[in-house]
Design a protein around this motif. Structure first.
Motif, PDB file in Angstrom:
ATOM      1  N   LEU A  64      49.577  41.507  12.230  1.00  0.00           N
ATOM      2  CA  LEU A  64      49.256  40.608  11.043  1.00  0.00           C
ATOM      3  C   LEU A  64      48.547  41.353  10.045  1.00  0.00           C
ATOM      4  N   MET A  65      47.575  42.177  10.573  1.00  0.00           N
ATOM      5  CA  MET A  65      46.895  43.165   9.768  1.00  0.00           C
ATOM      6  C   MET A  65      47.595  44.174   9.307  1.00  0.00           C
ATOM      7  N   ASP A  66      48.587  44.719  10.242  1.00  0.00           N
ATOM      8  CA  ASP A  66      49.474  45.763   9.546  1.00  0.00           C
ATOM      9  C   ASP A  66      50.219  45.096   8.337  1.00  0.00           C
ATOM     10  N   LEU A  67      50.523  43.725   8.612  1.00  0.00           N
ATOM     11  CA  LEU A  67      51.547  42.996   7.558  1.00  0.00           C
ATOM     12  C   LEU A  67      50.785  43.095   6.202  1.00  0.00           C
ATOM     13  N   ILE A  68      49.573  42.711   6.488  1.00  0.00           N
ATOM     14  CA  ILE A  68      48.799  42.383   5.158  1.00  0.00           C
ATOM     15  C   ILE A  68      48.246  43.761   4.535  1.00  0.00           C
ATOM     16  N   GLU A  69      48.327  44.805   5.326  1.00  0.00           N
ATOM     17  CA  GLU A  69      47.867  46.107   4.836  1.00  0.00           C
ATOM     18  C   GLU A  69      49.277  46.763   4.100  1.00  0.00           C
ATOM     19  N   SER A  70      50.265  46.643   4.504  1.00  0.00           N
ATOM     20  CA  SER A  70      51.636  47.004   3.956  1.00  0.00           C
ATOM     21  C   SER A  70      51.808  46.206   2.929  1.00  0.00           C
ATOM     22  N   GLY A  71      51.528  45.045   2.940  1.00  0.00           N
ATOM     23  CA  GLY A  71      51.982  44.167   1.793  1.00  0.00           C
ATOM     24  C   GLY A  71      51.258  44.619   0.575  1.00  0.00           C
ATOM     25  N   PHE A  72      49.861  44.793   0.924  1.00  0.00           N
ATOM     26  CA  PHE A  72      48.903  45.060  -0.295  1.00  0.00           C
ATOM     27  C   PHE A  72      49.275  46.468  -0.750  1.00  0.00           C
ATOM     28  N   SER A  73      49.802  47.292  -0.002  1.00  0.00           N
ATOM     29  CA  SER A  73      50.033  48.703  -0.569  1.00  0.00           C
ATOM     30  C   SER A  73      51.525  48.611  -1.284  1.00  0.00           C
ATOM     31  N   LYS A  74      52.137  47.407  -0.848  1.00  0.00           N
ATOM     32  CA  LYS A  74      53.311  47.282  -1.809  1.00  0.00           C
ATOM     33  C   LYS A  74      53.001  46.720  -3.153  1.00  0.00           C
ATOM     34  N   VAL A  75      52.295  45.777  -3.097  1.00  0.00           N
ATOM     35  CA  VAL A  75      51.546  45.222  -4.609  1.00  0.00           C
ATOM     36  C   VAL A  75      50.910  46.302  -5.144  1.00  0.00           C
ATOM     37  N   GLN A  76      50.309  47.204  -4.512  1.00  0.00           N
ATOM     38  CA  GLN A  76      49.885  48.355  -5.478  1.00  0.00           C
ATOM     39  C   GLN A  76      50.761  49.329  -6.002  1.00  0.00           C
ATOM     40  N   ASN A  77      51.780  49.532  -5.373  1.00  0.00           N
ATOM     41  CA  ASN A  77      53.086  50.353  -5.583  1.00  0.00           C
ATOM     42  C   ASN A  77      53.580  49.678  -6.826  1.00  0.00           C
ATOM     43  N   TRP A  78      53.747  48.362  -6.720  1.00  0.00           N
ATOM     44  CA  TRP A  78      54.335  47.560  -7.757  1.00  0.00           C
ATOM     45  C   TRP A  78      53.468  47.117  -9.210  1.00  0.00           C
TER      46      TRP A  78
END
Lengths: 76, 715
Positions: B316-330
């Motif tokens: 879940l933590m990995d998911l949140i981290e990758s989700g936020f890095s996607k948001v950052q890239n977006w």
């Protein structure tokens, strides 16, 4: 007359006298440990402390040394 | 009627711990609860607004109390809440929760509540348990004796709730102050007896009740009679005075228990088929609190709990981290035109929010386990088993959950300290919890052990080093707790008291609610502080920004020195230069002399400084400072090995790497922890104290390691 804290598992006793004026001792009295109250030591934790007492139809776990001054008469 | 209906009524729910108060409160209010804090103390204030009948009601969940004679500061707050001394709002109604299966002791609190002069409604819980033990309760007799309306509620089966709600509305319309007839105090009784004997010796024969009445309601006529007998007059005055004192001060404890015991004997009767030799709980307890099996089971439960946190929270933590890095890239390209804004939003705000939410899985999962363990009754047994082990250094048996949780992450650990009712032990536990080696320290250990211990000393010593680092915090915590208890934490301490409740299935609604409320409190209160501080640290690393001319000059110089240099390498060098000349980097250089005795140069110092918001960022920070970029962890170990002091000595030796690990093990490099401490202790003071003591401790230990190592010739 012995200190409550020295009792072992299975002992039944009656509190005779309380020689402790601290707030902590007062709290124990408010929990029902009063002169004349009978109780039984029902459990002793694996490491020897705390102990569980049965009194007034309920059970309470206490540390041996925090019952300092609670003098009891052990029932035969 | 409508005028009354507009005013918000206040209903305070009071009762003994373990009387079923929380379950009742949850049933009454559900998720409308607002969790706040009482001003100045660690006690949590839970309030929920609900509409019942024509009333808008603020329900207040008063912390569990055994008595209205406060011992601790926190109990005083609870009492002030009941008496309306906090904000001048006396509750319109008290709902007093009483465990019917433990009537004698539970009614002790009620005898005190009855004297407050506030309308009271009594709720009897655990009647099902009473029935199981072969007893029954005469509700009509009970109501007579307690002198107020009494409702039977089995909250975990939602039985009696509508009746309770009706009764609350009815009592808000016209409530009753309970009237109970406590017996005469033994002191007054003693004086009355002495007086009666004196009268008898003088030849007057009075009924005992008449004498008692004369003492309690002094009669001028009788006093006139006593004037002829000086000793009698003296006795009478003394007895009247005792009765007066008794009326002014509180009723003594034995008098109250005499009454509660009388109620119990009057209203409870055995239905016959009682007195099985051992209750089911006793049979289970024979095993679960057994000398050997009890401890084995305890270790197994704890292992399962923490293994589950790692297993379930990780993805879940990995998911949140990758989700936020996607948001950052977006988001990043949208702000291309404004680099300051772009970096603020992407590296400051979004990274900050991500840094908050990443803790949620651990918090929610840990509180799932805590609520289940608490709901089944095992938590109390575990505290019973562990008390001796933790008690000798001034903590208590309940501290094992917070401390163990802190090995995963101090934040849920600190929040878990609320299982401890004694505020002093709770504070001591909170203050040492972050010394336990959390999972965020692991990457630092792995990097340094992998680079400096494994190659030379092999797998055994690597494993030993990792174990030693985890043990270090625990060992250091013991003297700290000693000092805290002796020197710093003042105020009376409650005796350690624990009740082992019967085993039962947890109530899943309560479990879900605890998970929801804990998560919400963390995000809304601790989260705000974390976000603000993340932005501040971001700014320190961002400003002042290298000018475009500077960047070009550096790029040109690099290309001239190394004609074939790759663009990525240039980017990395630029990032390093930027950090070096930022406020943070300059500060790192400025404090280099301070860190030098621990063996750290300005680069390590800057990485340490940049990791104060979150220690796990030290690895990427080292990457940037050693101009590798933030995501080249494999190469980092090699680069560290080759780093040199200006005079050509290697920067990292075995001693430096141990010194750095010790520093990381002990330092308060986690903003989220500090924000959580501030939230949970309701005090900035303790958060600042923690930061200072841990940082000083880390520094001193790191210096000792480095200097010790040099003396032994290892440096």
């Amino acid at each position: 007359m012995v200190e409550l804290g020295t009792l072992e598992k299975g002992a039944t006793a009656t509190i005779v006298k309380i020689e402790n004026e601290s707030a902590e001792a007062k709290r124990l009295q408010e929990m029902g440990l009063l002169p004349g109250t009978g109780f039984k030591v029902v459990k002793v934790a694996p490491l020897g402390d705390p102990i569980e007492l049965e009194l007034r139809g309920y059970r309470l776990c206490l540390r041996r040394k925090e019952t300092e001054g609670f003098l009891v008469e052990v029932n035969p | 009627m409508s005028a009354i209906a507009l005013a918000v009524k206040r209903v305070a729910v009071v009762g003994n711990p373990n009387a079923g108060k929380t379950t009742l409160f949850n049933s009454l209010t559900g998720s409308s609860q607002k969790v706040g804090n009482y001003p100045g103390v660690t006690v949590e204030q839970v309030v929920a607004r609900k509409t019942l009948g024509a009333f808008q009601i603020d329900f207040v969940d008063v912390p569990g109390l055994y008595s209205l004679t406060p011992v601790s500061e926190d109990e005083r707050v609870a009492l002030n809440e009941i008496e309306g001394k906090l904000d001048g709002r006396v509750p319109d109604l008290l709902v007093c929760v009483v465990d019917a299966s433990n009537l004698e002791r539970n009614l002790f609190l009620f005898t005190q509540i009855a004297e407050l002069g506030i309308p009271t409604l009594l709720v009897l819980t655990m009647v099902d348990r009473l029935r199981e033990s072969g007893k029954s309760l005469d509700l009509a007799k009970f109501r007579d004796m307690v002198g107020c309306e009494s409702v039977v509620v089995v909250a975990h089966k939602d039985l009696g709730l509508p009746e309770l709600q009706d009764a609350i509305v009815r009592n808000l319309e016209s409530g009753r102050v309970p009237s109970i007839e406590l017996g005469v105090s033994p002191v007054v009784e003693g004086h009355s007896l002495a007086l009666r004997e004196r009268l008898a010796r003088l030849g007057f024969d009075y009924e005992a009740s008449t004498v008692r009445n004369l003492v309690q309601n002094p009669s001028e006529e009788f006093r006139q009679i006593t004037q002829d007998f000086p000793e009698l007059a003296e006795d009478y005055d003394r007895a009247v005075q005792a009765a007066k004192d008794f009326g002014r001060t509180e009723v003594d404890i034995p008098t109250r228990y005499a009454w509660t015991s009388l109620v119990e004997r009057t209203v409870i009767s055995s239905t016959g088929d009682q007195q099985r030799k051992l209750s089911p709980a006793d049979k289970i307890d024979r095993f679960l609190t057994h000398r050997f099996f009890g401890l084995v089971f305890f270790v197994a439960v704890m292992y399962l709990t923490f293994q589950s946190i790692y297993t379930f929270a990780g993805p879940l933590m990995d998911l949140i981290e990758s989700g936020f890095s996607k948001v950052q890239n977006w988001v990043s390209p949208m702000l291309e035109g404004n680099p300051v804004m772009q970096s603020l939003v992407v590296d400051g705000v979004i990274a900050g929010i991500g840094g908050i939410l990443v803790f949620l899985p651990q918090i929610v999962i840990l509180f799932f386990f805590i609520s289940v363990l608490e709901g089944t009754g095992y938590l109390a047994r575990a505290a019973f088993l562990m008390d001796r082990l933790l008690g000798w250094c001034g903590l208590n048996g309940r501290a094992f959950i917070p401390l163990l949780s802190s090995f995963a992450c101090a934040i849920p650990g600190i929040m878990a300290a609320r299982v401890m009712p004694d505020p002093k032990s709770r504070l001591a536990t909170i203050l040492v919890a972050p010394l336990m080696s959390c999972s965020a320290r692991l990457p630092v250990y792995l990097l340094l052990i992998g680079a400096f211990i494994q190659p030379t000393y092999g797998a055994f010593w690597s494993g030993f080093a990792l174990f030693a680092m985890h043990l270090l915090g625990l060992v250091v915590a013991i003297p700290i707790v000693f000092i805290l208890n002796r020197r710093m934490l003042k105020g009376s301490r409650l005796p350690f008291m624990l009740e082992l409740p019967p085993y039962q299935w947890p109530r899943w609604k309560d479990v879900a609610l605890a998970m929801y409320l804990r998560g919400k409190v963390f995000v809304t209160t601790a989260g705000t502080t974390i976000l603000v501080m993340s932005v501040i640290i971001w700014a320190a690393g961002y400003f002042p920004q290298m000018g475009a001319a500077d960047r070009e000059r550096t790029t040109a110089a690099l290309k001239q020195a190394q004609p074939g240099i790759e663009d990525k390498e240039v980017e990395n060098r630029l990032a390093q230069k930027q950090l070096e000349q930022s406020v943070l980097g300059r500060f790192g250089k400025a404090v280099e002399p301070v860190f030098a005795p621990a063996g750290f140069d300005w680069r390590i110092s800057t990485a340490i400084l940049s990791a104060f918001p979150a220690r796990e960022t030290v690895v990427p920070s080292l990457g940037i400072i050693f101009s590798l970029g933030g995501d080249e962890e494999e190469k980092l170990a090699d680069t560290l090995k080759q780093a040199k002091w200006p005079d050509g000595r290697p920067l990292f030796t075995l001693t430096t790497s141990i010194s750095l690990m010790v520093f990381f093990a002990l330092c308060a490099q986690c903003l989220s922890t500090l924000a959580t401490v501030k939230r949970e202790t309701n005090s900035t003071k303790w958060a600042v104290f923690m930061f200072v003591y841990m940082t000083v401790l880390a520094y001193v230990c790191a210096v000792l390691v480095y200097q010790g190592g040099r003396l032994l010739g290892a440096a």
